[in-house]
Enzyme design. Structure first.
Site, PDB file in Angstrom:
ATOM      1  N   ARG A  74      37.854   1.584  71.650  1.00  0.00           N
ATOM      2  CA  ARG A  74      37.326   2.575  72.602  1.00  0.00           C
ATOM      3  C   ARG A  74      35.995   2.088  73.150  1.00  0.00           C
ATOM      4  O   ARG A  74      35.053   1.836  72.385  1.00  0.00           O
ATOM      5  CB  ARG A  74      37.106   3.921  71.878  1.00  0.00           C
ATOM      6  CG  ARG A  74      38.169   4.951  72.196  1.00  0.00           C
ATOM      7  CD  ARG A  74      37.947   6.232  71.422  1.00  0.00           C
ATOM      8  NE  ARG A  74      36.882   7.051  71.989  1.00  0.00           N
ATOM      9  CZ  ARG A  74      36.699   8.321  71.626  1.00  0.00           C
ATOM     10  NH1 ARG A  74      37.474   8.883  70.716  1.00  0.00           N
ATOM     11  NH2 ARG A  74      35.729   9.020  72.153  1.00  0.00           N
ATOM     12  N   ARG A 131      34.134   2.215  64.231  1.00  0.00           N
ATOM     13  CA  ARG A 131      35.348   2.752  64.841  1.00  0.00           C
ATOM     14  C   ARG A 131      35.679   1.988  66.122  1.00  0.00           C
ATOM     15  O   ARG A 131      36.830   1.689  66.407  1.00  0.00           O
ATOM     16  CB  ARG A 131      35.132   4.246  65.155  1.00  0.00           C
ATOM     17  CG  ARG A 131      36.373   4.983  65.587  1.00  0.00           C
ATOM     18  CD  ARG A 131      36.124   6.482  65.583  1.00  0.00           C
ATOM     19  NE  ARG A 131      35.612   6.949  66.867  1.00  0.00           N
ATOM     20  CZ  ARG A 131      35.316   8.237  67.129  1.00  0.00           C
ATOM     21  NH1 ARG A 131      35.448   9.153  66.176  1.00  0.00           N
ATOM     22  NH2 ARG A 131      34.864   8.587  68.311  1.00  0.00           N
ATOM     23  N   LYS A 142      34.609  15.627  62.501  1.00  0.00           N
ATOM     24  CA  LYS A 142      35.121  16.950  62.863  1.00  0.00           C
ATOM     25  C   LYS A 142      36.653  17.010  62.841  1.00  0.00           C
ATOM     26  O   LYS A 142      37.242  17.917  62.258  1.00  0.00           O
ATOM     27  CB  LYS A 142      34.661  17.277  64.293  1.00  0.00           C
ATOM     28  CG  LYS A 142      33.827  18.489  64.369  1.00  0.00           C
ATOM     29  CD  LYS A 142      33.334  18.787  65.771  1.00  0.00           C
ATOM     30  CE  LYS A 142      33.816  17.844  66.847  1.00  0.00           C
ATOM     31  NZ  LYS A 142      33.789  18.420  68.189  1.00  0.00           N
ATOM     32  N   ARG A 190      25.056   9.686  73.597  1.00  0.00           N
ATOM     33  CA  ARG A 190      25.998  10.780  73.323  1.00  0.00           C
ATOM     34  C   ARG A 190      25.489  11.661  72.183  1.00  0.00           C
ATOM     35  O   ARG A 190      25.639  12.887  72.217  1.00  0.00           O
ATOM     36  CB  ARG A 190      27.384  10.213  72.962  1.00  0.00           C
ATOM     37  CG  ARG A 190      28.215   9.856  74.196  1.00  0.00           C
ATOM     38  CD  ARG A 190      29.377   8.950  73.862  1.00  0.00           C
ATOM     39  NE  ARG A 190      30.245   9.533  72.841  1.00  0.00           N
ATOM     40  CZ  ARG A 190      31.023   8.804  72.029  1.00  0.00           C
ATOM     41  NH1 ARG A 190      31.040   7.494  72.111  1.00  0.00           N
ATOM     42  NH2 ARG A 190      31.780   9.413  71.147  1.00  0.00           N
ATOM     43  N   ARG A 212      30.071  25.682  74.695  1.00  0.00           N
ATOM     44  CA  ARG A 212      29.037  24.670  74.889  1.00  0.00           C
ATOM     45  C   ARG A 212      27.748  25.302  75.412  1.00  0.00           C
ATOM     46  O   ARG A 212      26.711  24.684  75.408  1.00  0.00           O
ATOM     47  CB  ARG A 212      29.516  23.618  75.896  1.00  0.00           C
ATOM     48  CG  ARG A 212      30.547  22.663  75.351  1.00  0.00           C
ATOM     49  CD  ARG A 212      29.889  21.484  74.625  1.00  0.00           C
ATOM     50  NE  ARG A 212      30.774  20.800  73.704  1.00  0.00           N
ATOM     51  CZ  ARG A 212      31.638  19.849  74.047  1.00  0.00           C
ATOM     52  NH1 ARG A 212      31.727  19.454  75.279  1.00  0.00           N
ATOM     53  NH2 ARG A 212      32.399  19.279  73.143  1.00  0.00           N
TER      54      ARG A 212
END
Ligand code: IMP
Ligand code: MG
Length: 369
Positions: free
Chosen positions: A313, A307, A193, A325, A268
């Protein structure tokens, strides 16, 4: 919102408000006229609805007639000299009340006055349902005015845009910023995105509004809305939608001359989608599309784990957290997909392939909006 020919119009004056204004006009005029029998004169075409509803509310005896002003055919003249069609009645000594749908520049009214000068009427009064004071350029007195409106084009209740809209019982006002392209960008974590938003922003000159960034900016700069949001977060409560919407509104206003916006991270929920629609509507604009990048779960997991290795992360390092998620994303966005799909605004785009290929796919959706 409605579309007539190439233009969009939004609800402006309800049938009830029109009815109240007509009621006031009828009462006021009846009081002034007293025992006399007036001749109400409608100016076609626009005033047919005004006249019809008005005389139903006028309880005393009266006469009703219509006239039409038409340009002389085949005569080219700089002054638009008009002739009057339909006045067959002798109005000598009568109280004449012109019933207009709308008075804009006052040009039509000037013609009416010019034509009635020779009719030897006892008095000529002007009543109009709508009046645009900012547009009016004449000095003729307007004796009765229903509703004053801003100088924007309206349709409905007898008024047309190039022939259409006369039959609508309420009044709609033109929307003036239809050129904006406003997108809601969606995609599960790892769909790309952010990367694509960067490209679209440049290609279409859009402003990217990431709700997360907007929050961080407001809190960091201790804006009033930021402090308000923080007070909820500190208590462990959800920030109310209205606070978020107010922040987004500030962003939209900061970029009032943008070609459009990419909303990222909002809405959302259905309620938020409705609030966003209202916000855009208040700006004479709308959400044009929800574009969702579609990527298979297994590819997402692979991408995010990759990633995680380079970024460190924590939430990208654990496969079960990642899967959770992704699952959460689908359970939350399914409702929004339905919301936008029901308005034919949902576009799923295959998010697997090279960055360039995906940009091309997104562009073809946007170019066809
Ligand atoms: P005027 O002669 O400029 O006062 O305008 C009168 C005529 O223009 C009306 O009778 C309408 O036919 C048209 N008109 C003015 N404003 C509008 C509008 O907002 N919507 C539709 N027609 C309008
Ligand atoms: Mg008219």
């Amino acid at each position: 919102m409605i579309k007539l020919h190439d233009k969009y119009f939004k609800p402006f004056i309800s049938a009830e408000q029109i009815d109240e204004a007509m009621e006031r006009l009828a009462t006021e005029i009846a009081e002034d006229v007293g025992d006399e029998i007036p001749v109400f004169v409608g100016i076609l075409n626009g005033s047919f609805m005004v006249v019809s509803d008005f005389v139903k509310k006028y309880k005393n005896p009266c006469e009703v007639t219509f006239i039409k002003l038409a340009s002389y055919e085949g005569v080219k003249s700089t002054e638009d000299i008009q002739r009057l069609i339909g006045l067959t009645q002798d109005l000598t000594g009568r109280t004449v009340i012109i019933l207009e749908d709308i008075i804009d520049s006052g040009n039509t009214l000037a013609e009416v006055h010019r034509i009635f000068k020779n009719e030897n009427v006892k008095s000529l009064k002007i009543a109009t349902l709508f009046y645009k004071p900012e547009a009016y350029k004449k000095d003729f007195k307007l004796h009765y005015v229903g509703i004053e409106i801003p100088n924007k084009f309206i349709v409905g209740y007898g008024l047309d845009y190039d022939g259409l809209g006369r039959n609508i019982p309420e009044v709609y006002q033109i929307k003036q910023t239809q050129h904006m392209t406003n997108l809601v960008l969606f995609g599960p974590p790892g769909a790309g995105k952010g990367t694509q938003a960067e490209f679209l922003k440049t290609k279409y000159n859009l402003v990217h509004i990431s709700t997360g960034d907007v929050f961080r900016y407001n809190i960091k700069n201790e804006t009033a809305l930021g402090m308000l949001a923080k007070s909820y977060m500190d208590k462990g409560e959800l920030v109310p939608d209205q606070v978020t919407i107010d922040m987004l509104n500030a962003e939209v206003e900061k970029n009032a001359d943008a070609n459009g916006f990419i909303f990222d991270g909002f809405p959302r929920t259905n309620a938020q989608a409705e609030s966003l629609d209202k916000l855009m509507d208040s700006k004479d604009s709308q959400i044009n599309a929800m574009i969702a990048l579609e990527v298979d779960d297994e590819i997402l997991v692979e991408r995010l784990l990759g990633r995680g290795k380079t970024s460190g992360r924590a939430d990208d390092a654990d496969e079960s957290i990642i899967r959770n998620r992704i699952k959460e994303y689908y359970s939350k966005t399914a409702i929004l997909k339905d919301y936008y799909a029901s308005q034919n605004k949902y576009f799923g785009v295959d998010g697997v392939g090279s960055i360039e290929d995906i940009t091309v796919r997104l562009s073809s959706v946007i170019d066809n909006l």
